[in-house]
Design an enzyme around this catalytic site. Structure first.
Site, PDB file in Angstrom:
ATOM      1  N   CYS A   1     -14.472 -28.680  -7.970  1.00 23.45           N
ATOM      2  CA  CYS A   1     -14.012 -29.162  -9.260  1.00 23.45           C
ATOM      3  C   CYS A   1     -12.534 -28.923  -9.470  1.00 23.45           C
ATOM      4  O   CYS A   1     -11.946 -28.033  -8.872  1.00 23.45           O
ATOM      5  CB  CYS A   1     -14.753 -28.457 -10.389  1.00 23.45           C
ATOM      6  SG  CYS A   1     -16.527 -28.493 -10.171  1.00 23.45           S
TER       7      CYS A   1
ATOM      8  N   ASN B   1     -14.525 -24.172 -12.407  1.00 26.07           N
ATOM      9  CA  ASN B   1     -14.373 -24.447 -10.976  1.00 26.07           C
ATOM     10  C   ASN B   1     -14.810 -23.189 -10.238  1.00 26.07           C
ATOM     11  O   ASN B   1     -14.291 -22.107 -10.497  1.00 26.07           O
ATOM     12  CB  ASN B   1     -12.906 -24.778 -10.649  1.00 26.07           C
ATOM     13  CG  ASN B   1     -12.638 -24.903  -9.158  1.00 26.07           C
ATOM     14  OD1 ASN B   1     -11.545 -24.628  -8.700  1.00 26.07           O
ATOM     15  ND2 ASN B   1     -13.625 -25.315  -8.377  1.00 26.07           N
TER      16      ASN B   1
END
Ligand code: AMP
Length: 492
Positions: A22, A123
């Protein structure tokens, strides 16, 4: 972030699909917060190409837009930007799973809590999320998604602490793994990085606005100034009163992901003080010293092999040639769900040029071998284009272990180097010779000794199996038991 259920409710086997990677972005005190977030996410597109989301706050209300697809396709329309008013926003771009569950897993996650609205973008990957989720479900939590990140939302909601920031710390104290996070609440934004600092997170500044992003390339696109890296274990809160930094977690030796330098980060980003492009060129130079080849040309597998191939060519004195041309209008083959489509994907993406390769002894440079699918196809393509010899040089050590910290890798049994020795791999891929960079060569290129005291200087678990945290969810015995619970849930 990652999906927790072993397959989608539509019954598709996801064992062979990928964990998510991400990119995250946040901006505070900017009149055009959403548009800047969208641009920042566009620069972070390489960190996740299947879905994205933005949540903004206008001083009274939160607004959100989440969509499957590339940022340029799904967020470029005026009405989307106009639907996200406010002076603060956060965003997220990810690889998503396909099927019915996709959209509800797209971040930022948003929840109305006792203290107000709260949006979260992650993330990394939490390595004890399944266990925590199971406990939370038993206690009555109703999960809206199958992501590990949602566990944090429930832990925050249930925390007995009195402020949002304290609740967030309380929640993060209970999770393990890798987490670079940005959060948006009605008083400001928060950016926080796990104590090991596995995933990157940087702070920037633009016209008095504070920005956080996974990589510096997201600052560059906006003309924002780089301020500094968010430190491992640091929490930065930005509100109406200014920027406040704290280190609320037990400190641990830092273990930044070395694979960010090998493949994942964009070459024009500066990550943890090092330019990614420069590191990749040094990797290529180390590879040339460690594994020279009698050859006529150095040819990269584009795009990810290019900087290392330049480094290899410069150090070896062999000419660098673009013998393979990449079509930029297709996504990364790696994200394709099945082997058959992935095979086709390689052809869609690359084409070898006979005019460059015909009759030549070629050093072919790629950044990594994971399953070996790409290399096998590329080598056949290079031979079909007339290359006389193919000497494959890989700009990282053999990938022998899966990543549980948010980089997209298949399970261990699917990793070529986990099942075969060098000779076998060379035969499978179809090359005249094969060599990988040594782990010491990789550390030399990054410019660090491999060890800082007891611990390794980076997380290099994908190459060494030395995981810096417990892998609670992946421990064999436990996983079996938890899986059956999750499967039962999935079947209901
Ligand atoms: P494979 O075909 O499975 O051996 O994939 C190796 C190729 O995928 C290399 O050319 C890399 O550039 C690329 N790659 C390596 N790691 C990743 C990753 N985590 N996500 C997407 N692509 C990757």
């Amino acid at each position: 972030m990652a999906d927790l259920l072993p397959w989608d409710r539509d019954g598709l086997d996801r064992e062979d699909r990928f964990h998510e990677e991400c990119g995250i972005f946040a901006i505070h005190r900017h009149g055009d917060a959403a548009a800047h977030t969208i641009l920042g996410l566009h620069a972070l597109q390489h960190r996740g190409q299947e879905a994205a989301g933005v949540v903004s706050f206008d001083g009274r209300h939160f607004h959100s837009h989440r969509a499957i697809g590339l940022i340029g396709d799904t967020f470029s329309k005026r009405w989307v930007v106009d639907s996200l008013p406010g002076h603060a926003a956060i965003g997220h771009t990810r690889y998503a799973t396909t099927g019915a569950t996709a959209l509800r897993n797209v971040q930022p996650l948003f929840a109305d809590m006792a203290f107000g609205g709260f949006a979260l973008a992650h993330n990394g990957n939490l390595t004890n999320a399944q266990r925590l989720r199971h406990r939370l479900v038993e206690q009555g939590s109703l999960f809206q998604s199958t992501t590990d990140t949602e566990v944090l939302v429930h832990l925050i909601a249930r925390s007995k602490k009195t402020t949002l920031v304290k609740r967030l710390v309380d929640a993060l104290d209970q999770v393990e793994g890798a987490w670079s996070l940005v959060a948006l609440f009605d008083d400001g934004i928060v950016a926080v990085r796990d104590p090991l600092g596995v995933r990157p997170l940087v702070m920037g500044e633009l016209d008095g606005a504070t920005i956080f992003a996974s990589e510096t390339c997201a600052l560059d696109i906006l003309g924002a100034a780089f301020v500094r890296d968010v430190e491992p274990g640091e929490m930065v809160v930005v509100d109406g009163r200014g920027v406040h930094s704290s280190h609320p977690f037990k400190s641990r030796p830092r273990r930044f992901c070395i694979f960010e330098y090998v493949y994942f980060a964009r070459p024009d980003s500066v990550v943890e003080g090092r330019g990614v492009y420069e590191v990749r060129k040094r990797i290529g130079a180390e590879l040339a010293r460690e594994a020279p080849a009698e050859a006529d040309l150095v040819v990269p597998v584009p795009d990810s092999g290019v900087p290392a191939a330049i480094g290899y060519a410069q150090a070896s004195g062999l000419p660098f040639e673009l013998g393979i041309i990449r079509n930029h209008y297709v996504g990364r083959t790696f994200i394709e769900p099945t082997d058959s489509i992935r095979h086709l994907g390689v052809k869609l993406k690359h084409n070898a040029n006979p005019a460059t390769l015909g009759g030549k002894r070629v050093v072919l440079v790629d950044d990594s071998i994971v399953r070996g699918t790409t290399s096998t196809k590329i080598v056949a393509m290079v031979r079909n284009a007339g290359a006389r010899e193919v000497h494959m040089r890989i700009a990282s050590p053999p990938t022998t272990h899966s990543c549980f910290y948010g980089v997209d890798t298949p399970e261990r049994s699917k990793l070529l180097a986990a099942r075969h020795n060098l000779e076998e791999m060379a035969r499978i891929i179809g090359v005249d010779s094969l060599a990988f960079l040594s782990i010491d060569g990789l550390y030399r290129a990054v410019g660090e000794p491999a060890r800082m005291g007891e611990a390794r200087a980076f997380c290099d678990a994908c190459f060494t199996g030395d995981y810096p945290t417990r892998l609670v969810d992946h421990d064999q015995g436990e996983t079996g038991a938890q899986m059956s619970v999750l499967l039962e849930e999935a079947g209901r």
